[in-house]
Design an enzyme around this catalytic site. Structure first.
Site, PDB file in Angstrom:
ATOM      1  N   TYR A  27      67.895  40.966  25.151  1.00 19.75           N
ATOM      2  CA  TYR A  27      68.866  41.960  25.622  1.00 19.75           C
ATOM      3  C   TYR A  27      68.185  42.932  26.595  1.00 19.75           C
ATOM      4  O   TYR A  27      68.737  43.292  27.632  1.00 19.75           O
ATOM      5  CB  TYR A  27      69.492  42.721  24.431  1.00 19.75           C
ATOM      6  N   SER A 109      72.564  57.654  26.884  1.00 18.11           N
ATOM      7  CA  SER A 109      73.681  56.805  27.307  1.00 18.11           C
ATOM      8  C   SER A 109      74.943  57.094  26.494  1.00 18.11           C
ATOM      9  O   SER A 109      74.868  57.549  25.344  1.00 18.11           O
ATOM     10  CB  SER A 109      73.270  55.344  27.105  1.00 18.11           C
ATOM     11  N   TYR A 132      80.250  56.709  30.847  1.00 15.02           N
ATOM     12  CA  TYR A 132      81.082  55.579  31.273  1.00 15.02           C
ATOM     13  C   TYR A 132      82.528  56.047  31.239  1.00 15.02           C
ATOM     14  O   TYR A 132      82.938  56.736  30.303  1.00 15.02           O
ATOM     15  CB  TYR A 132      80.903  54.380  30.341  1.00 15.02           C
ATOM     16  N   THR A 158      77.953  56.359  35.625  1.00 16.15           N
ATOM     17  CA  THR A 158      77.540  55.028  36.074  1.00 16.15           C
ATOM     18  C   THR A 158      78.757  54.289  36.626  1.00 16.15           C
ATOM     19  O   THR A 158      79.778  54.168  35.952  1.00 16.15           O
ATOM     20  CB  THR A 158      76.910  54.241  34.902  1.00 16.15           C
ATOM     21  N   ARG A 167      75.613  38.188  31.236  1.00 12.99           N
ATOM     22  CA  ARG A 167      74.232  38.104  30.731  1.00 12.99           C
ATOM     23  C   ARG A 167      74.120  36.894  29.816  1.00 12.99           C
ATOM     24  O   ARG A 167      74.482  36.944  28.646  1.00 12.99           O
ATOM     25  CB  ARG A 167      73.869  39.402  30.034  1.00 12.99           C
ATOM     26  N   LYS A 254      75.526  57.049  39.518  1.00 11.70           N
ATOM     27  CA  LYS A 254      74.486  56.027  39.342  1.00 11.70           C
ATOM     28  C   LYS A 254      75.084  54.655  39.623  1.00 11.70           C
ATOM     29  O   LYS A 254      76.101  54.288  39.008  1.00 11.70           O
ATOM     30  CB  LYS A 254      73.956  56.078  37.905  1.00 11.70           C
ATOM     31  N   HIS A 278      71.539  48.470  38.261  1.00 13.16           N
ATOM     32  CA  HIS A 278      71.548  48.402  36.799  1.00 13.16           C
ATOM     33  C   HIS A 278      70.459  47.446  36.294  1.00 13.16           C
ATOM     34  O   HIS A 278      70.654  46.702  35.326  1.00 13.16           O
ATOM     35  CB  HIS A 278      72.927  47.935  36.320  1.00 13.16           C
ATOM     36  N   ARG A 281      71.378  43.751  35.982  1.00  9.36           N
ATOM     37  CA  ARG A 281      72.164  43.322  34.826  1.00  9.36           C
ATOM     38  C   ARG A 281      73.659  43.205  35.119  1.00  9.36           C
ATOM     39  O   ARG A 281      74.434  42.834  34.250  1.00  9.36           O
ATOM     40  CB  ARG A 281      71.954  44.312  33.672  1.00  9.36           C
ATOM     41  N   ASP A 309      66.496  53.385  41.238  1.00 13.50           N
ATOM     42  CA  ASP A 309      65.816  52.730  40.119  1.00 13.50           C
ATOM     43  C   ASP A 309      65.915  51.226  40.286  1.00 13.50           C
ATOM     44  O   ASP A 309      66.649  50.720  41.128  1.00 13.50           O
ATOM     45  CB  ASP A 309      66.352  53.206  38.750  1.00 13.50           C
ATOM     46  N   GLY A 311      63.165  47.820  38.886  1.00 11.89           N
ATOM     47  CA  GLY A 311      61.948  47.053  39.153  1.00 11.89           C
ATOM     48  C   GLY A 311      60.671  47.856  39.228  1.00 11.89           C
ATOM     49  O   GLY A 311      59.614  47.297  39.529  1.00 11.89           O
ATOM     50  N   GLY A 332      63.594  52.005  33.628  1.00 14.69           N
ATOM     51  CA  GLY A 332      64.310  51.528  32.437  1.00 14.69           C
ATOM     52  C   GLY A 332      63.350  50.742  31.551  1.00 14.69           C
ATOM     53  O   GLY A 332      62.730  51.285  30.635  1.00 14.69           O
ATOM     54  N   ARG A 333      63.160  49.488  31.898  1.00 17.53           N
ATOM     55  CA  ARG A 333      62.301  48.645  31.048  1.00 17.53           C
ATOM     56  C   ARG A 333      60.870  49.176  30.992  1.00 17.53           C
ATOM     57  O   ARG A 333      60.148  48.891  30.028  1.00 17.53           O
ATOM     58  CB  ARG A 333      62.327  47.206  31.565  1.00 17.53           C
TER      59      ARG A 333
HETATM   60  C1  LIG Z   1      68.363  47.441  27.783  1.00 17.14           C
HETATM   61  C2  LIG Z   1      68.982  48.235  28.888  1.00 17.14           C
HETATM   62  C3  LIG Z   1      70.091  49.014  28.601  1.00 17.14           C
HETATM   63  C4  LIG Z   1      70.685  49.781  29.611  1.00 17.14           C
HETATM   64  N1  LIG Z   1      71.734  50.601  29.308  1.00 17.14           N
HETATM   65  C5  LIG Z   1      72.281  51.371  30.267  1.00 17.14           C
HETATM   66  C6  LIG Z   1      73.344  52.263  29.964  1.00 17.14           C
HETATM   67  O1  LIG Z   1      73.794  52.367  28.829  1.00 17.14           O
HETATM   68  N2  LIG Z   1      73.852  53.005  30.979  1.00 17.14           N
HETATM   69  C7  LIG Z   1      73.375  52.918  32.258  1.00 17.14           C
HETATM   70  O2  LIG Z   1      73.874  53.606  33.157  1.00 17.14           O
HETATM   71  N3  LIG Z   1      72.360  52.101  32.567  1.00 17.14           N
HETATM   72  C8  LIG Z   1      71.795  51.332  31.615  1.00 17.14           C
HETATM   73  N4  LIG Z   1      70.761  50.505  31.932  1.00 17.14           N
HETATM   74  C9  LIG Z   1      70.216  50.505  33.307  1.00 17.14           C
HETATM   75  C10 LIG Z   1      69.079  51.523  33.444  1.00 17.14           C
HETATM   76  O3  LIG Z   1      69.549  52.842  33.342  1.00 17.14           O
HETATM   77  C11 LIG Z   1      68.386  51.383  34.811  1.00 17.14           C
HETATM   78  O4  LIG Z   1      69.334  51.461  35.839  1.00 17.14           O
HETATM   79  C12 LIG Z   1      67.623  50.054  34.921  1.00 17.14           C
HETATM   80  O5  LIG Z   1      67.028  49.700  33.698  1.00 17.14           O
HETATM   81  C13 LIG Z   1      66.549  50.150  35.991  1.00 17.14           C
HETATM   82  O6  LIG Z   1      65.885  48.952  36.127  1.00 17.14           O
HETATM   83  P1  LIG Z   1      64.457  48.636  35.427  1.00 17.14           P
HETATM   84  O7  LIG Z   1      64.756  48.314  33.992  1.00 17.14           O
HETATM   85  O8  LIG Z   1      63.960  47.457  36.195  1.00 17.14           O
HETATM   86  O9  LIG Z   1      63.613  49.872  35.573  1.00 17.14           O
HETATM   87  C14 LIG Z   1      70.164  49.724  30.936  1.00 17.14           C
HETATM   88  C15 LIG Z   1      69.054  48.928  31.200  1.00 17.14           C
HETATM   89  C16 LIG Z   1      68.456  48.196  30.195  1.00 17.14           C
HETATM   90  C17 LIG Z   1      67.233  47.365  30.523  1.00 17.14           C
END
Ligand SMILES: Cc1cc2nc3c(=O)[nH]c(=O)nc-3n(C[C@H](O)[C@H](O)[C@H](O)COP(=O)(O)O)c2cc1C
Length: 381
Positions: A27, A109, A132, A158, A167, A254, A278, A281, A309, A311, A332-333
């Site tokens: 996930y 979030s 959201y 967002t 996914r 965002k 995102h 994703r 954001d 990568g 994020g990750r």
């Molecule tokens: C597991 C996971 C859950 C995420 N959940 C949300 C979320 O609830 N709301 C949101 O705006 N972005 C969410 N994102 C996107 C992140 O805020 C961010 O835009 C993204 O992870 C950036 O990319 P990176 O993981 O390569 O740094 C999520 C990303 C991941 C990996």
């Protein structure tokens, strides 16, 4: 492998993979369709070279930035992400604590597993609430009021998730809330009893921002279904303009990518925008934020704080984005794998490694502060 063996993003990812049940790791790690955009997000930084200057007297280095009126100790912030207590039982609290230690911003979030009030009370570092836009307008109004009452600093809407991304890793494992795993997915959980024990011994899983409003009714809700069934695909710029007025404070969009949309964000009075796909994703095949950054900064960078954001795994990635004109960079990750690997200590180590990289790399670039970076230090291949 222990936390002290983690020296970069890939090490944290490896440790997280060892600790998490496969469906949860997938996930976090997964993205939409063929995951092309996900891979491109990091690859896009490699098309760009840094051109350093030397002999500039760089004994003192200042990493602080000001974005959307918030002074941050690092030019990197923890972007809001869903379901963090599934990754580690301390979830958002661990991330907030680590962000506070470095004086940077973090997001909670709408799908967060700690309440915005709890983390606000515990930490005074700048806090974002990621919103959201739901079909239920009453829910939207209540959530906004709640964020206001809690003392959230920045509202972040967002806008790239109007419907769920495809996914496929989650489809294969059956990842959903509450869990409705496939047989294969269940086996993966059985292989990680330590995670299961931790999960069961700590505070019950909850989605405090949503639970008063959403009846999960015992049925499983995949994240894709949440987006598709509960979010309002009819949302327009007028709806957002009204939200901006109602919030009456720092407001950030965002998931904007086009110059047209960036101009509209300025037009309705947004304070900031995050170029983002995102983390790959949502719309696979969409452009990497870093590739799109210069165009947007040139069009609106003097009227709104542009962030990005996607990568980001290294201090040099951050320096490249700042050189193009980003005011700050979200990850994020980069902090989620450390969270899964070791909770608060993991996130703190990841942010400390980032801080050290930024100081070292700025010095090597011949800069005393992030403000001294410019496009003059970049060349594209
Ligand atoms: C597991 C996971 C859950 C995420 N959940 C949300 C979320 O609830 N709301 C949101 O705006 N972005 C969410 N994102 C996107 C992140 O805020 C961010 O835009 C993204 O992870 C950036 O990319 P990176 O993981 O390569 O740094 C999520 C990303 C991941 C990996």
């Amino acid at each position: 492998m222990r936390l002290t063996d983690c020296h970069n993003f890939h090490d944290f990812r490896t440790l997280a993979r060892r600790r998490l049940p496969g469906p949860i790791f997938d996930y976090i790690d997964g993205a939409a369709d063929d995951e092309v955009t996900y891979r491109r997000n990091t690859a896009s930084f490699e098309r760009c070279d840094l051109v350093p200057n030397v002999l500039r007297g760089v004994d003192e280095v200042d990493l602080s930035v000001t974005v959307m009126g918030q002074k941050l100790g690092l030019p990197v912030y923890c972007s809001p992400t869903a379901l963090q207590r599934l990754f580690h039982h301390d979830g958002e609290r661990a991330v907030a604590a680590a962000a506070a230690k470095f004086g940077t911003m973090f997001g909670v979030s709408s799908l967060g597993t700690a309440s915005i009030e709890d983390v606000r009370r515990a930490y005074s570092t700048p806090q974002v609430f990621q919103f959201y836009f739901h079909k239920d307008r009453g829910l939207n109004r209540a959530m906004m009021q709640r964020a206001k009452d809690a003392g959230v600093d920045v509202m972040m809407l967002t806008v790239d998730s109007i419907t769920g991304g495809n996914r496929e890793r989650d489809l294969r494992t059956g990842f959903s809330i509450p869990f409705r795993l496939t047989l294969g997915g269940m086996l993966q959980f059985a292989l990680k009893p330590r995670w299961a024990l931790n999960y069961l011994m700590h505070e019950r899983f909850a989605l405090p921002q949503l639970q008063q409003h959403v009846d999960f009714g015992g049925s499983a809700l995949s994240i894709g279904r949440y987006f598709t069934e509960m979010l309002d695909a009819s949302m327009t710029w007028d709806d957002v303009a009204q939200m901006v007025r109602e919030w009456n404070g720092p407001f950030c969009l965002k998931g904007v990518m086009s110059v047209d949309d960036a101009k509209r964000a300025v037009g309705i009075g947004c304070t900031g925008l995050v170029l983002s796909n995102h983390g790959g994703r949502q719309l696979d095949g969409s452009r990497a934020a870093f590739d799109q950054l210069a165009e947007v900064v040139d069009a609106v960078g003097d009227r709104i704080d542009v962030m990005m954001d996607g990568g980001v795994q290294r201090g040099t990635h951050v320096l490249k984005a700042l050189s193009l004109g980003a005011k700050a960079v979200g990850v994020g990750r980069y902090y989620l794998f450390p969270l899964a690997a070791a909770g608060r200590a993991g996130v703190e180590r990841a942010l400390e490694l980032m801080r050290l990289e930024l100081v070292r790399d700025l010095r090597l670039m011949g800069c005393r502060s992030t403000a001294e970076l410019s496009r003059a230090n970049l060349r594209f291949r």
